[in-house]
Motif scaffolding. Structure first.
Motif, PDB file in Angstrom:
ATOM      1  N   GLN A   1      -0.991  -2.934  -0.569  1.00  0.00           N
ATOM      2  CA  GLN A   1      -2.008  -2.466   0.582  1.00  0.00           C
ATOM      3  C   GLN A   1      -3.058  -3.564   0.624  1.00  0.00           C
ATOM      4  N   ARG A   2      -3.306  -4.000  -0.840  1.00  0.00           N
ATOM      5  CA  ARG A   2      -4.282  -5.324  -0.866  1.00  0.00           C
ATOM      6  C   ARG A   2      -3.562  -6.619  -0.854  1.00  0.00           C
ATOM      7  N   GLY A   3      -2.301  -6.504  -0.491  1.00  0.00           N
ATOM      8  CA  GLY A   3      -1.729  -7.860  -0.567  1.00  0.00           C
ATOM      9  C   GLY A   3      -1.538  -8.343  -1.652  1.00  0.00           C
ATOM     10  N   LYS A   4      -1.109  -7.820  -2.676  1.00  0.00           N
ATOM     11  CA  LYS A   4      -1.002  -8.143  -4.030  1.00  0.00           C
ATOM     12  C   LYS A   4       0.182  -7.539  -4.903  1.00  0.00           C
ATOM     13  N   THR A   5       0.529  -8.249  -5.984  1.00  0.00           N
ATOM     14  CA  THR A   5       1.645  -7.744  -6.840  1.00  0.00           C
ATOM     15  C   THR A   5       1.043  -7.401  -7.939  1.00  0.00           C
ATOM     16  N   PRO A   6       1.489  -6.804  -8.974  1.00  0.00           N
ATOM     17  CA  PRO A   6       1.059  -6.461 -10.425  1.00  0.00           C
ATOM     18  C   PRO A   6       0.699  -7.903 -11.230  1.00  0.00           C
ATOM     19  N   SER A   7       1.645  -8.803 -10.840  1.00  0.00           N
ATOM     20  CA  SER A   7       1.349  -9.976 -11.604  1.00  0.00           C
ATOM     21  C   SER A   7       0.107 -10.844 -11.119  1.00  0.00           C
ATOM     22  N   GLN A   8      -0.309 -10.408 -10.092  1.00  0.00           N
ATOM     23  CA  GLN A   8      -1.540 -10.883  -9.371  1.00  0.00           C
ATOM     24  C   GLN A   8      -2.701  -9.997  -9.491  1.00  0.00           C
ATOM     25  N   SER A   9      -2.599  -9.029 -10.188  1.00  0.00           N
ATOM     26  CA  SER A   9      -3.608  -8.119 -10.692  1.00  0.00           C
ATOM     27  C   SER A   9      -4.231  -8.145 -12.102  1.00  0.00           C
ATOM     28  N   ASP A  10      -4.798  -7.325 -12.430  1.00  0.00           N
ATOM     29  CA  ASP A  10      -5.204  -7.280 -14.001  1.00  0.00           C
ATOM     30  C   ASP A  10      -5.180  -5.998 -14.532  1.00  0.00           C
ATOM     31  N   LEU A  11      -5.380  -5.767 -15.862  1.00  0.00           N
ATOM     32  CA  LEU A  11      -5.298  -4.327 -16.527  1.00  0.00           C
ATOM     33  C   LEU A  11      -6.341  -3.436 -15.907  1.00  0.00           C
ATOM     34  N   GLU A  12      -7.518  -4.056 -15.593  1.00  0.00           N
ATOM     35  CA  GLU A  12      -8.737  -3.297 -15.334  1.00  0.00           C
ATOM     36  C   GLU A  12      -8.551  -2.617 -13.934  1.00  0.00           C
ATOM     37  N   GLU A  13      -7.721  -3.568 -12.923  1.00  0.00           N
ATOM     38  CA  GLU A  13      -7.718  -3.006 -11.421  1.00  0.00           C
ATOM     39  C   GLU A  13      -6.373  -2.044 -11.418  1.00  0.00           C
ATOM     40  N   MET A  14      -5.527  -2.448 -12.319  1.00  0.00           N
ATOM     41  CA  MET A  14      -4.203  -1.502 -12.200  1.00  0.00           C
ATOM     42  C   MET A  14      -4.402  -0.323 -13.036  1.00  0.00           C
ATOM     43  N   ASP A  15      -5.404  -0.178 -14.128  1.00  0.00           N
ATOM     44  CA  ASP A  15      -5.906   0.919 -14.722  1.00  0.00           C
ATOM     45  C   ASP A  15      -6.501   1.882 -13.820  1.00  0.00           C
ATOM     46  N   ALA A  16      -7.546   1.241 -13.036  1.00  0.00           N
ATOM     47  CA  ALA A  16      -8.157   2.240 -11.875  1.00  0.00           C
ATOM     48  C   ALA A  16      -7.309   2.388 -10.812  1.00  0.00           C
ATOM     49  N   LEU A  17      -6.313   1.885 -10.347  1.00  0.00           N
ATOM     50  CA  LEU A  17      -5.378   2.340  -9.351  1.00  0.00           C
ATOM     51  C   LEU A  17      -4.511   3.529  -9.928  1.00  0.00           C
ATOM     52  N   TRP A  18      -4.185   3.354 -11.573  1.00  0.00           N
ATOM     53  CA  TRP A  18      -3.478   4.533 -11.903  1.00  0.00           C
ATOM     54  C   TRP A  18      -4.259   5.608 -11.735  1.00  0.00           C
ATOM     55  N   ASP A  19      -5.548   5.685 -12.250  1.00  0.00           N
ATOM     56  CA  ASP A  19      -6.470   7.023 -12.117  1.00  0.00           C
ATOM     57  C   ASP A  19      -6.325   7.418 -10.750  1.00  0.00           C
ATOM     58  N   GLU A  20      -6.241   6.509  -9.677  1.00  0.00           N
ATOM     59  CA  GLU A  20      -6.212   7.160  -8.330  1.00  0.00           C
ATOM     60  C   GLU A  20      -4.946   7.595  -7.938  1.00  0.00           C
ATOM     61  N   VAL A  21      -3.908   7.170  -8.540  1.00  0.00           N
ATOM     62  CA  VAL A  21      -2.614   7.821  -8.142  1.00  0.00           C
ATOM     63  C   VAL A  21      -2.582   9.367  -8.890  1.00  0.00           C
TER      64      VAL A  21
END
Length: 275
Positions: free
Chosen positions: A245-265
């Protein structure tokens, strides 16, 4: 000319399947791949099919379950055909052996034993009968007969159950939890000071105690881990969807962002469950 009537009979049942297997292994007109197989080469497929049955049940995909059970049945047919070719036994003998075993192990259903017993007592009686069977096979040790080829966690639980029957067991979960703390400390020490081989040994010790805890809590560890695997897949796919939805893939993200999104999920899942 070969009569293919049974082969092409959609309601041919078990005789049809047995004939198909016989034809597949026919040295003259069979399938080259099937002809080359041995017990050893087919065994991994047998294990895989059993897991696929469990997977269909876990996902409650009942239409799939019919097919997966057929795949697992075919494995038995395959092994039985190879055995018959070697003069070892036939598929009918496989079926008769299982029938004899079930009749012998259920005297409360097929014999004169009392049926008015709890499920717990029935399990104890079942284990007593199996112990007698093992003694007849000269398997006199407490741990004899626990299959080496079982998944390691499942085998750990079975070994512990056997040991528990002769009193080698902690009385309650508090002792198991204390042991988990002890083994965790030894693993950390091994990580910091010992060789990789010793780290693996300490990790195995910890897993073994975790399997023991599962047994005390009446949890099947393989099933529990399958559920957690499914949950991880579901939540990680949720993270990927939010990144998309942000126009990104996991390889274009970092742990901090993905961890925050994990909490959202996880929060989204709780909201859905509360509705």
């Amino acid at each position: 000319m070969t009569d293919d009537t049974l082969i092409h009979n959609p309601t041919g049942g078990m005789p049809r399947l047995l004939e198909i297997m016989r034809r597949l292994r026919d040295p003259e007109g069979g399938c080259p791949w099937d002809i080359e197989q041995t017990f050893a080469t087919i065994a991994p497929y047998t294990i895989e099919e059993a897991y696929e049955v469990a997977d269909a049940i876990e996902r409650e995909e009942w239409d799939e379950l019919c097919g997966e059970l057929g795949d697992l049945l075919f494995q038995s047919v395959f092994h039985a055909q190879m055995a018959e070719e070697k003069g070892l036994f036939t598929f009918d003998q496989v079926a008769d052996t299982m029938s004899d075993k079930m009749v012998a192990r259920h005297p409360h259903v097929f014999g004169d034993a009392i049926r008015d017993k709890s499920a717990e007592q029935q399990v104890k009686d079942w284990e007593t009968i199996k112990a007698t069977e093992r003694a007849g096979k000269a398997q006199e040790g407490t741990l004899d007969g626990v299959a080496v080829g079982l998944p390691a966690l499942l085998r750990a639980v079975k070994l512990q159950k056997r040991a528990a029957r002769v009193g080698f067991d902690w009385p309650d979960t508090s002792h198991v939890l204390d042991k988990i703390i002890e083994e965790s400390g030894e693993l950390v020490e091994a990580r910091d000071q010992l060789t990789q081989d010793e780290v693996e040994e300490e990790f195995g010790d910890l897993l073994f105690v975790m399997a023991n805890l599962a047994r005390h809590l009446d949890v099947e560890p393989e099933a529990a881990l399958r559920r957690t695997n499914a949950k991880f897949i579901r939540r990680f796919e949720g993270v990927e969807a939010k990144l998309a939805q942000r126009g990104k893939t996991p390889s274009q993200s970092d742990l901090e962002e993905m961890d925050a999104l994990w909490d959202e999920v996880k929060a989204d899942e709780k909201v859905k469950l509360s509705k």
